[in-house]
Every structure is written in C-alpha cells, then in structure tokens.
Design a protein around this motif. Sequence first.
Motif, mmCIF file in Angstrom:
data_model
loop_
_atom_site.group_PDB
_atom_site.id
_atom_site.type_symbol
_atom_site.label_atom_id
_atom_site.label_comp_id
_atom_site.label_asym_id
_atom_site.label_seq_id
_atom_site.Cartn_x
_atom_site.Cartn_y
_atom_site.Cartn_z
ATOM 1 N N GLU A 279 0.804 -1.220 0.000
ATOM 2 C CA GLU A 279 0.000 0.000 0.000
ATOM 3 C C GLU A 279 0.843 1.279 0.000
ATOM 4 O OE1 GLU A 279 -0.189 -1.555 4.329
ATOM 5 O OE2 GLU A 279 -0.061 -2.392 2.323
ATOM 6 N N PHE A 280 2.153 1.155 0.216
ATOM 7 C CA PHE A 280 3.033 2.321 0.227
ATOM 8 C C PHE A 280 3.924 2.398 -1.014
ATOM 9 C CE2 PHE A 280 2.029 1.342 4.643
ATOM 10 C CZ PHE A 280 1.467 2.549 5.032
ATOM 11 N N ILE A 281 3.720 1.524 -1.958
ATOM 12 C CA ILE A 281 4.502 1.516 -3.196
ATOM 13 C C ILE A 281 3.943 2.563 -4.153
ATOM 14 C CG2 ILE A 281 5.101 0.162 -5.252
ATOM 15 C CD1 ILE A 281 4.978 -2.341 -3.430
ATOM 16 N N GLU A 282 4.848 3.360 -4.726
ATOM 17 C CA GLU A 282 4.476 4.343 -5.747
ATOM 18 C C GLU A 282 5.427 4.180 -6.925
ATOM 19 O OE1 GLU A 282 4.132 8.364 -4.371
ATOM 20 O OE2 GLU A 282 3.061 7.753 -2.566
ATOM 21 N N ALA A 283 4.881 3.960 -8.113
ATOM 22 C CA ALA A 283 5.681 3.789 -9.336
ATOM 23 C C ALA A 283 6.724 2.694 -9.145
ATOM 24 C CB ALA A 283 6.327 5.105 -9.758
ATOM 25 N N ASP A 284 6.319 1.591 -8.551
ATOM 26 C CA ASP A 284 7.175 0.424 -8.301
ATOM 27 C C ASP A 284 8.310 0.689 -7.320
ATOM 28 O OD1 ASP A 284 5.671 -1.206 -9.981
ATOM 29 O OD2 ASP A 284 6.899 -0.739 -11.728
ATOM 30 N N ARG A 285 8.228 1.776 -6.563
ATOM 31 C CA ARG A 285 9.277 2.121 -5.602
ATOM 32 C C ARG A 285 8.674 2.401 -4.237
ATOM 33 N NH1 ARG A 285 13.475 5.980 -8.904
ATOM 34 N NH2 ARG A 285 13.936 4.469 -10.530
ATOM 35 N N ILE A 286 9.504 2.190 -3.220
ATOM 36 C CA ILE A 286 9.103 2.501 -1.853
ATOM 37 C C ILE A 286 10.329 3.017 -1.109
ATOM 38 C CG2 ILE A 286 9.472 0.116 -1.082
ATOM 39 C CD1 ILE A 286 7.112 0.534 0.887
ATOM 40 N N VAL A 287 10.115 3.998 -0.236
ATOM 41 C CA VAL A 287 11.179 4.498 0.635
ATOM 42 C C VAL A 287 10.959 3.884 2.009
ATOM 43 C CG1 VAL A 287 12.204 6.522 1.739
ATOM 44 C CG2 VAL A 287 11.414 6.651 -0.641
ATOM 45 N N LEU A 288 12.010 3.267 2.540
ATOM 46 C CA LEU A 288 11.937 2.624 3.851
ATOM 47 C C LEU A 288 12.893 3.307 4.817
ATOM 48 C CD1 LEU A 288 12.038 -1.066 2.620
ATOM 49 C CD2 LEU A 288 10.025 0.170 3.420
ATOM 50 N N ASN A 289 12.388 3.652 5.986
ATOM 51 C CA ASN A 289 13.207 4.209 7.056
ATOM 52 C C ASN A 289 13.798 3.027 7.825
ATOM 53 O OD1 ASN A 289 14.164 5.244 9.488
ATOM 54 N ND2 ASN A 289 12.487 6.679 9.726
ATOM 55 N N ILE A 290 15.127 2.929 7.852
ATOM 56 C CA ILE A 290 15.764 1.810 8.560
ATOM 57 C C ILE A 290 16.491 2.288 9.812
ATOM 58 C CG2 ILE A 290 15.925 0.310 6.549
ATOM 59 C CD1 ILE A 290 18.961 1.070 6.464
ATOM 60 N N SER A 291 16.063 3.421 10.359
ATOM 61 C CA SER A 291 16.686 3.928 11.584
ATOM 62 C C SER A 291 16.382 2.984 12.746
ATOM 63 C CB SER A 291 16.168 5.324 11.908
ATOM 64 O OG SER A 291 14.811 5.266 12.301
ATOM 65 N N GLU A 292 17.170 3.120 13.781
ATOM 66 C CA GLU A 292 16.989 2.300 14.978
ATOM 67 C C GLU A 292 15.602 2.493 15.588
ATOM 68 O OE1 GLU A 292 19.045 2.056 19.351
ATOM 69 O OE2 GLU A 292 20.354 2.396 17.624
ATOM 70 N N GLU A 293 15.088 3.709 15.504
ATOM 71 C CA GLU A 293 13.769 4.020 16.070
ATOM 72 C C GLU A 293 12.623 3.427 15.238
ATOM 73 O OE1 GLU A 293 15.990 6.553 15.238
ATOM 74 O OE2 GLU A 293 16.855 6.704 17.231
ATOM 75 N N ALA A 294 12.855 3.199 13.960
ATOM 76 C CA ALA A 294 11.788 2.758 13.062
ATOM 77 C C ALA A 294 11.751 1.254 12.841
ATOM 78 C CB ALA A 294 11.926 3.454 11.711
ATOM 79 N N THR A 295 12.796 0.553 13.240
ATOM 80 C CA THR A 295 12.868 -0.883 12.964
ATOM 81 C C THR A 295 13.118 -1.685 14.227
ATOM 82 O OG1 THR A 295 15.256 -0.875 12.587
ATOM 83 C CG2 THR A 295 13.842 -0.467 10.670
ATOM 84 N N ARG A 296 12.871 -2.965 14.095
ATOM 85 C CA ARG A 296 13.196 -3.929 15.149
ATOM 86 C C ARG A 296 13.830 -5.128 14.466
ATOM 87 N NH1 ARG A 296 8.150 -4.755 17.851
ATOM 88 N NH2 ARG A 296 7.839 -6.592 16.586
ATOM 89 N N ASP A 297 14.822 -5.705 15.092
ATOM 90 C CA ASP A 297 15.506 -6.896 14.574
ATOM 91 C C ASP A 297 16.120 -6.651 13.192
ATOM 92 O OD1 ASP A 297 14.690 -8.209 16.896
ATOM 93 O OD2 ASP A 297 12.898 -9.026 15.945
ATOM 94 N N LEU A 298 16.717 -5.477 13.013
ATOM 95 C CA LEU A 298 17.346 -5.139 11.738
ATOM 96 C C LEU A 298 18.531 -6.063 11.478
ATOM 97 C CD1 LEU A 298 17.682 -3.227 9.282
ATOM 98 C CD2 LEU A 298 19.089 -1.770 10.758
#
Length: 71
Positions: free
Chosen positions: A20-39
């Motif tokens: 649901e967050f894909i636009e024009a076959d692309r997505i921006v993902l935040n991979i900061s420590e605050e935004a992810t778990r088990d990176l």
Amino acid sequence: MKMENLLVNSTVKDTVVPTEFIEADRIVLNISEEATRDLRLDNQLVEFLANFNQIVVKVSVPMEAIIAVYA
C-alpha cells in the motif's frame, strides 16, 4: 552523516514490502533504529520488522532491489 533511508525497487524478485506504500514500483523505507526492530544487514539482504499503520510487518529487501541509500 547517518544513512537511514532506502529507496527500493519493489519489482525485484523476493522483495517483501507493504504494497500500500509503493508508488511507481518504488518505496522508501526508514531503517533507523527508532523505526525498525531486529534489523539484519548482510551482503544479500536487508530484513527487519516495522510498524505500518500500527501493524507489524516483516520487510525483506534483496541488495539488488536497493536503488539508493540516503539520509
């Protein structure tokens, strides 16, 4: 400078991202420590858990799907 965002080509085989967050076959993902778990980052894959609309989603991005890394 911290690199915390990935621009991802969602059409690459084995890429698992919230569609649901894909636009024009692309997505921006935040991979900061605050935004992810088990990176997990290795030579083939970036994997993590993240909340999207209060739902925990497992994200999996093969290295060949990464278009850019930026702050």
